[in-house]
Design a protein around this motif. Structure first.
Motif, PDB file in Angstrom:
ATOM      1  N   SER A 307       0.722  -1.262   0.217  1.00  0.00           N
ATOM      2  CA  SER A 307       0.049  -0.185   0.142  1.00  0.00           C
ATOM      3  C   SER A 307       0.839   1.144  -0.061  1.00  0.00           C
ATOM      4  O   SER A 307       0.711   2.347   0.803  1.00  0.00           O
ATOM      5  CB  SER A 307      -1.002   0.169   1.249  1.00  0.00           C
ATOM      6  N   VAL A 308       1.649   0.934  -0.750  1.00  0.00           N
ATOM      7  CA  VAL A 308       2.946   2.410  -0.774  1.00  0.00           C
ATOM      8  C   VAL A 308       2.077   3.459  -1.336  1.00  0.00           C
ATOM      9  O   VAL A 308       2.456   4.718  -0.964  1.00  0.00           O
ATOM     10  CB  VAL A 308       4.016   1.938  -1.453  1.00  0.00           C
ATOM     11  N   LEU A 309       1.385   3.375  -2.523  1.00  0.00           N
ATOM     12  CA  LEU A 309       0.770   4.453  -3.082  1.00  0.00           C
ATOM     13  C   LEU A 309      -0.306   4.974  -2.366  1.00  0.00           C
ATOM     14  O   LEU A 309      -0.662   6.197  -2.255  1.00  0.00           O
ATOM     15  CB  LEU A 309       0.219   3.861  -4.480  1.00  0.00           C
ATOM     16  N   GLN A 310      -0.959   4.310  -1.504  1.00  0.00           N
ATOM     17  CA  GLN A 310      -2.334   4.739  -0.939  1.00  0.00           C
ATOM     18  C   GLN A 310      -1.907   5.139   0.644  1.00  0.00           C
ATOM     19  O   GLN A 310      -2.657   6.238   0.811  1.00  0.00           O
ATOM     20  CB  GLN A 310      -3.368   3.617  -0.644  1.00  0.00           C
ATOM     21  N   LYS A 311      -0.983   4.804   1.130  1.00  0.00           N
ATOM     22  CA  LYS A 311      -1.116   4.838   2.629  1.00  0.00           C
ATOM     23  C   LYS A 311       0.301   5.766   3.138  1.00  0.00           C
ATOM     24  O   LYS A 311       0.316   6.062   4.352  1.00  0.00           O
ATOM     25  CB  LYS A 311      -1.076   3.768   3.450  1.00  0.00           C
ATOM     26  N   LEU A 312       1.119   6.052   2.138  1.00  0.00           N
ATOM     27  CA  LEU A 312       2.335   6.979   2.383  1.00  0.00           C
ATOM     28  C   LEU A 312       2.356   8.210   1.946  1.00  0.00           C
ATOM     29  O   LEU A 312       2.088   8.479   0.744  1.00  0.00           O
ATOM     30  CB  LEU A 312       3.602   6.386   2.005  1.00  0.00           C
ATOM     31  N   SER A 313       2.052   9.287   2.536  1.00  0.00           N
ATOM     32  CA  SER A 313       1.793  10.611   2.139  1.00  0.00           C
ATOM     33  C   SER A 313       3.092  11.010   1.568  1.00  0.00           C
ATOM     34  O   SER A 313       4.348  10.986   2.049  1.00  0.00           O
ATOM     35  CB  SER A 313       1.471  11.674   3.472  1.00  0.00           C
ATOM     36  N   ILE A 314       3.079  11.907   0.583  1.00  0.00           N
ATOM     37  CA  ILE A 314       3.994  12.722  -0.118  1.00  0.00           C
ATOM     38  C   ILE A 314       4.159  14.233   0.617  1.00  0.00           C
ATOM     39  O   ILE A 314       4.933  14.805  -0.057  1.00  0.00           O
ATOM     40  CB  ILE A 314       3.913  12.547  -1.400  1.00  0.00           C
ATOM     41  N   LEU A 315       3.148  14.388   1.318  1.00  0.00           N
ATOM     42  CA  LEU A 315       3.416  15.695   1.647  1.00  0.00           C
ATOM     43  C   LEU A 315       3.655  15.684   3.343  1.00  0.00           C
ATOM     44  O   LEU A 315       2.823  14.904   4.026  1.00  0.00           O
ATOM     45  CB  LEU A 315       1.896  16.659   1.493  1.00  0.00           C
ATOM     46  N   PRO A 316       4.315  16.622   3.827  1.00  0.00           N
ATOM     47  CA  PRO A 316       4.933  16.407   5.347  1.00  0.00           C
ATOM     48  C   PRO A 316       3.717  16.577   6.151  1.00  0.00           C
ATOM     49  O   PRO A 316       2.669  17.354   6.134  1.00  0.00           O
ATOM     50  CB  PRO A 316       6.053  17.584   5.540  1.00  0.00           C
ATOM     51  N   ARG A 317       3.763  15.659   7.385  1.00  0.00           N
ATOM     52  CA  ARG A 317       2.564  15.611   8.248  1.00  0.00           C
ATOM     53  C   ARG A 317       3.327  15.675   9.638  1.00  0.00           C
ATOM     54  O   ARG A 317       2.308  15.926  10.624  1.00  0.00           O
ATOM     55  CB  ARG A 317       1.859  14.318   8.004  1.00  0.00           C
ATOM     56  N   ASN A 318       4.501  15.700   9.833  1.00  0.00           N
ATOM     57  CA  ASN A 318       4.996  15.354  11.146  1.00  0.00           C
ATOM     58  C   ASN A 318       5.388  16.990  11.852  1.00  0.00           C
ATOM     59  O   ASN A 318       6.555  17.421  12.228  1.00  0.00           O
ATOM     60  CB  ASN A 318       6.385  14.867  11.046  1.00  0.00           C
ATOM     61  N   PHE A 319       4.281  17.618  12.272  1.00  0.00           N
ATOM     62  CA  PHE A 319       4.401  19.117  12.630  1.00  0.00           C
ATOM     63  C   PHE A 319       3.680  18.969  14.132  1.00  0.00           C
ATOM     64  O   PHE A 319       4.253  18.788  15.226  1.00  0.00           O
ATOM     65  CB  PHE A 319       3.530  19.839  11.782  1.00  0.00           C
ATOM     66  N   LEU A 320       2.290  19.028  14.430  1.00  0.00           N
ATOM     67  CA  LEU A 320       1.660  19.116  15.470  1.00  0.00           C
ATOM     68  C   LEU A 320       1.625  17.938  16.246  1.00  0.00           C
ATOM     69  O   LEU A 320       1.850  17.696  17.470  1.00  0.00           O
ATOM     70  CB  LEU A 320       0.217  19.811  15.580  1.00  0.00           C
ATOM     71  N   PHE A 321       1.487  16.725  15.483  1.00  0.00           N
ATOM     72  CA  PHE A 321       1.270  15.412  15.935  1.00  0.00           C
ATOM     73  C   PHE A 321       2.254  14.571  15.289  1.00  0.00           C
ATOM     74  O   PHE A 321       2.677  14.823  14.087  1.00  0.00           O
ATOM     75  CB  PHE A 321      -0.003  14.791  15.804  1.00  0.00           C
ATOM     76  N   PRO A 322       2.869  13.547  16.120  1.00  0.00           N
ATOM     77  CA  PRO A 322       3.882  12.700  15.164  1.00  0.00           C
ATOM     78  C   PRO A 322       3.065  11.979  14.372  1.00  0.00           C
ATOM     79  O   PRO A 322       2.046  11.301  14.320  1.00  0.00           O
ATOM     80  CB  PRO A 322       4.481  12.040  16.501  1.00  0.00           C
ATOM     81  N   ASP A 323       3.863  11.664  13.068  1.00  0.00           N
ATOM     82  CA  ASP A 323       3.485  10.685  12.221  1.00  0.00           C
ATOM     83  C   ASP A 323       4.000   9.317  12.258  1.00  0.00           C
ATOM     84  O   ASP A 323       5.238   9.162  12.170  1.00  0.00           O
ATOM     85  CB  ASP A 323       3.791  11.338  10.647  1.00  0.00           C
ATOM     86  N   PHE A 324       3.221   8.281  12.562  1.00  0.00           N
ATOM     87  CA  PHE A 324       3.621   7.115  12.477  1.00  0.00           C
ATOM     88  C   PHE A 324       3.365   6.107  11.287  1.00  0.00           C
ATOM     89  O   PHE A 324       3.501   4.923  11.274  1.00  0.00           O
ATOM     90  CB  PHE A 324       3.047   6.208  13.812  1.00  0.00           C
ATOM     91  N   SER A 325       3.112   6.774  10.252  1.00  0.00           N
ATOM     92  CA  SER A 325       2.679   6.013   9.055  1.00  0.00           C
ATOM     93  C   SER A 325       4.100   5.126   8.681  1.00  0.00           C
ATOM     94  O   SER A 325       3.849   3.943   7.912  1.00  0.00           O
ATOM     95  CB  SER A 325       2.266   6.996   8.124  1.00  0.00           C
ATOM     96  N   HIS A 326       5.157   5.716   8.647  1.00  0.00           N
ATOM     97  CA  HIS A 326       6.270   4.878   8.201  1.00  0.00           C
ATOM     98  C   HIS A 326       6.554   3.707   9.309  1.00  0.00           C
ATOM     99  O   HIS A 326       7.222   2.757   8.517  1.00  0.00           O
ATOM    100  CB  HIS A 326       7.499   5.949   8.167  1.00  0.00           C
TER     101      HIS A 326
END
Length: 808
Positions: A307-326
């Motif tokens: 699900s690389v295409l669907q579930k990994l954001s290409i826009l940064p999200r790691n700001f107010l809340f940590p991003d655990f998608s990786h």
């Protein structure tokens, strides 16, 4: 056997008609694009070339009438093919080598005019044989070498005709009963896939030819020397903080205190935060590069994630809340580094703001106030920057030990076109452009990014694909009958069939529905969220100003109501609270602005293309604001007259002044006249802070996204963007075919196509896709032989694109 022109007719049994054909070069190439992949003179592609062929009846067969002096023999009558109904004689069959099927117009007229020949008029009982012959002609070469003998061909085989410039019309033949739609056959096994297409995707090594670039491109900020430079800065920061801690303990402080607002005050109260800000800004740039490249890196190294295409954001999200998608997608190193970066972004500035405090010393028999380093805070900062160093080393290790699969940095929409031009996964995106969540409609697959070849050809090409899977997009690989296959009931979905729960009628309605077109906006930019944000920010600002000036609290100082006396290690509770808490609140406001900035940058190309007059490539497909440097984006947006993006990008940097100033304006001092300790304020810094807070609050009135920025769905993942490109004629446009460098791609997008005098303009709307059907997405605004793109404007009125339009 009698041979006429380029076709050979054999005596056949009427119950089993057979037709053998030989190569004929008599074809008329037609295309509704400026270019197609059907260049006969191309030296790069091999195998069959796509050619749209108008039907041409050889002259030898047009004159084939019985002579009065020589009546036709029974053999000749049996060999004469039965004429189809009117309209079929001009049916064009797309083939790699144009093969004409001779149906005599003269025979048709004679059969219809003569009562003696009524039994020879083709009707319902003859149609199975005609369909069988057409099916054999359109499929015989596709299944060559695979051994497929389709004996279950439907007797309701539809006939597709190409008219004029190559437009497709679907004309079902008369039938006693309508065809029963069946579910699409899953291509679960390699044998079944071979049965359908016969040509599979096979991974290929990089050819030795210099025309094939190496797939090891790494963005500049992620290269070893660039990361090493940032690591060096972190080590210098660690060294400086450790030195201040050690020196302050050994030599009773660092420097004598000389008052509020002096140069020494600036060094100890504002300079540490500014140094932290510089690192944070550069880490933001690194973080953005990681987000936009890690999905490609995973596909290039063939990580088994579906699900690389669907579930990994290409826009940064790691700001107010940590991003655990990786973490969730198997990227442990990236996940750890991103979490450390999040901690640093949130706590570096507040900790730096309370690193230095004043302490009273008795030196030479007299009392002296000196600046000291707060030991707990100092060693905490050492640990924080040590963790940042580890995070950067993990990134360096991850990007140095594997291929990225990239030829250049994918910073714009245009950079995605070469990646999927010849992909075999585009069918997964059928009707996804109007889906609310593309993730739910796209099937998970194990994908690979790199060089490919097909099992029946030797030419090598580049892109994203599924290994050992069928081509599925023959029009992009030189196959012959792509458009016939789009209407083949075996391989295409009938209009009444549902896919993903959406019928064809519903899909067509969604394409033209302004409600669907302007449905989505990210949650924090929706009206309700913005109303809440704006109200909260203005309330906090008003409260801050009122509290600051009531009873002259700021000019005269105020009682801290906390312990002020510094301990042996330099810690003072009041100084810590009135430095850390304001800086932390300011950091929260700064980080809260970053996602707003990111989305406005990413939405700008779609805003430009949503105009009825479209946009040039440099203002749409080539825009790369989301990967630009801070303040560099502001300047670029100003030059492009994108004023809202320019202002929001400027505020993403200017808002850093809030945590920097708020963390250094307050300090606890002893007031001898009152014999008490008060919190004193650096008034010049305080007034500057009020100005920046007012600017921040007013900016929330600017960020309201007009309806023009709304889209059918999110654009944060590769799947979201591919859903707007999967049927675009840009993928099969020869002008954009296999660019080797970014400069090459840019040049092809901005120059006028052959035969055109105007710079091409691109739009986002309803266009005629490669399948001949309507789709919603990105394409050229005007294409010869096709209707102009239909733009659904923000005023809820769909309109055709026009260069003379005044916009909306």
């Amino acid at each position: 056997m009698i041979t006429r022109g380029g076709a050979s007719l054999r005596t056949v049994n009427s119950s089993k008609p057979q037709l053998s054909h030989s190569e004929s070069r008599q074809s008329v190439a037609a295309s509704d694009d400026y270019f197609s992949f059907s260049d006969q003179s191309s030296t790069k592609s091999s195998g069959s070339k796509l050619t749209v062929v108008q039907y041409a009846t050889p002259q030898s067969h047009r004159s084939r009438e019985p002579s009065p002096s020589l009546p036709p023999t029974q053999e000749e009558e049996e060999m004469t093919p039965k004429a189809p109904e009117r309209g079929m004689h001009d049916a064009g069959i797309r083939r790699s080598r144009a093969t004409s099927v001779p149906f005599s117009d003269t025979k048709v007229s004679e059969a219809r005019s003569s009562p003696d020949n009524t039994d020879r008029v083709p009707g319902t009982q003859d149609m199975p044989y005609i369909r069988f012959a057409i099916e054999q002609l359109t499929r015989d070469e596709e299944v060559a070498g695979v051994g497929r003998q389709d004996s279950t061909a439907s007797t309701d085989y539809p006939v597709d005709r190409f008219h004029g410039e190559g437009s497709l019309s679907h004309t079902p033949e008369p039938s006693k009963e309508p065809p029963t739609p069946g579910p699409e056959r899953p291509l679960s096994t390699q044998s079944e896939r071979s049965d359908v297409i016969g040509s599979l995707f096979v991974a290929a090594e990089q050819p030795d030819d210099n025309l094939y670039p190496s797939l090891d491109y790494v963005p500049i900020v992620l290269r070893p020397w660039a990361l090493a430079a940032v690591i060096l800065c972190c080590l210098l920061m660690i060294t400086g903080v450790a030195f201040c801690n050690a020196w302050s303990q050994r030599y009773d402080g660092l420097w004598n205190y000389d008052g509020v607002g002096t140069s020494r005050y600036f060094v100890f109260q504002f300079l540490p935060q500014l140094l932290a800000v510089l690192l944070i800004i550069w880490i933001f740039v690194i973080q953005a590069a990681v987000y936009r490249t890690i999905p490609f890196l995973m596909m290039a190294t063939e990580r088994q994630q579906d699900s690389v295409l669907q579930k990994l954001s290409i826009l940064p999200r790691n700001f107010l809340f940590p991003d655990f998608s990786h973490f969730k997608n198997g990227e442990l190193l990236i996940g750890i580094s991103q979490f450390i970066i999040w901690l640093t972004n949130f706590f570096a500035i507040p900790l730096m703001s309370c690193l230095f405090q004043t302490k009273h010393y008795t030196i030479g028999g007299r009392g002296v106030w000196r600046w000291v380093s707060v030991q707990p805070v100092g060693w905490t900062l050492v640990a924080v920057y040590a963790l940042v160093t580890i995070a950067l080393l993990l990134l360096m290790f991850r990007y140095c030990r594997s291929w990225t699969g990239l030829i250049w940095d994918p910073v714009s929409i245009a950079d995605l076109i070469p990646l999927i031009q010849r992909s075999n996964i585009l069918h997964d995106f059928e009707r996804s452009e109007t889906a609310h969540f593309v993730t739910d409609t796209v099937a998970p697959r194990f994908l690979r990014l790199g060089y490919w070849k097909t099992s029946d050809k030797k030419d090598v090409f580049y892109g994203i694909g599924e290994e050992h899977a069928p081509i599925r997009s023959p029009s992009l690989h030189g196959s012959k009958n792509w458009r016939e296959k789009q209407s083949d009931p075996v391989t295409a979905l009938p209009d009444i069939q549902e896919q993903g729960g959406v019928s064809n009628d519903s899909f067509q309605n969604n394409l033209h529905s302004p409600t669907v077109r302007y449905r989505w906006m990210t949650s924090f930019l929706k009206d309700s969220s913005l109303i809440a944000w704006t109200a909260i920010v203005f309330a906090l600002f008003i409260a801050f100003v009122v509290v600051s000036f009531v009873n002259d609290a700021i000019p005269r100082g105020f009682v801290p109501r906390l312990s002020t006396l510094a301990s042996d290690d330099g810690f003072s509770a009041s100084n810590f609270v009135f430095s850390f808490i304001p800086a932390f609140i300011g950091t929260f406001l700064f980080l809260a602005w970053q996602p707003i900035d990111i989305y406005f940058r990413a939405l700008q190309p779609f805003l430009e293309m949503s105009s009825p007059e479209g946009a040039t490539a440099d203002n749409s497909l080539l825009l790369s604001y989301q990967s630009g440097l801070p303040l560099g984006v502001t300047l670029s947006a100003l030059l492009a007259r994108h004023f809202k993006v320019a202002w929001i990008s400027f505020m993403s940097v200017a808002s850093l002044a809030i945590p920097v100033l708020s963390g250094g304006i307050f300090i606890a001092l002893w007031y001898p006249s009152e014999s008490k300790v008060r919190i004193t304020t650096c008034l010049p810094a305080f007034y500057a802070l009020v100005a920046f807070c007012a600017l921040y609050a007013v900016s929330f009135l600017v960020i309201w996204p007009g309806r023009k920025r709304y889209l059918p769905h999110d654009i944060s993942t590769l799947a979201d963007l591919f859903s707007f490109l999967y049927q675009s004629p840009l993928l099969s446009d020869k002008l954009l075919r296999e660019p080797r460098t970014k400069t090459d791609l840019v040049t092809r997008l901005i120059i006028s196509p052959p035969g055109g005098r105007e710079i091409p303009r691109y739009g986002f709307g309803v266009y005629c896709g490669r399948s001949g059907k309507e789709h919603l997405g990105i394409d050229r605004l005007h294409r010869p032989g096709k209707p102009d793109m239909l733009i659904t404007t923000a005023t809820m009125k769909p309109r055709r694109a026009s260069l003379l339009s005044t916009g909306f």
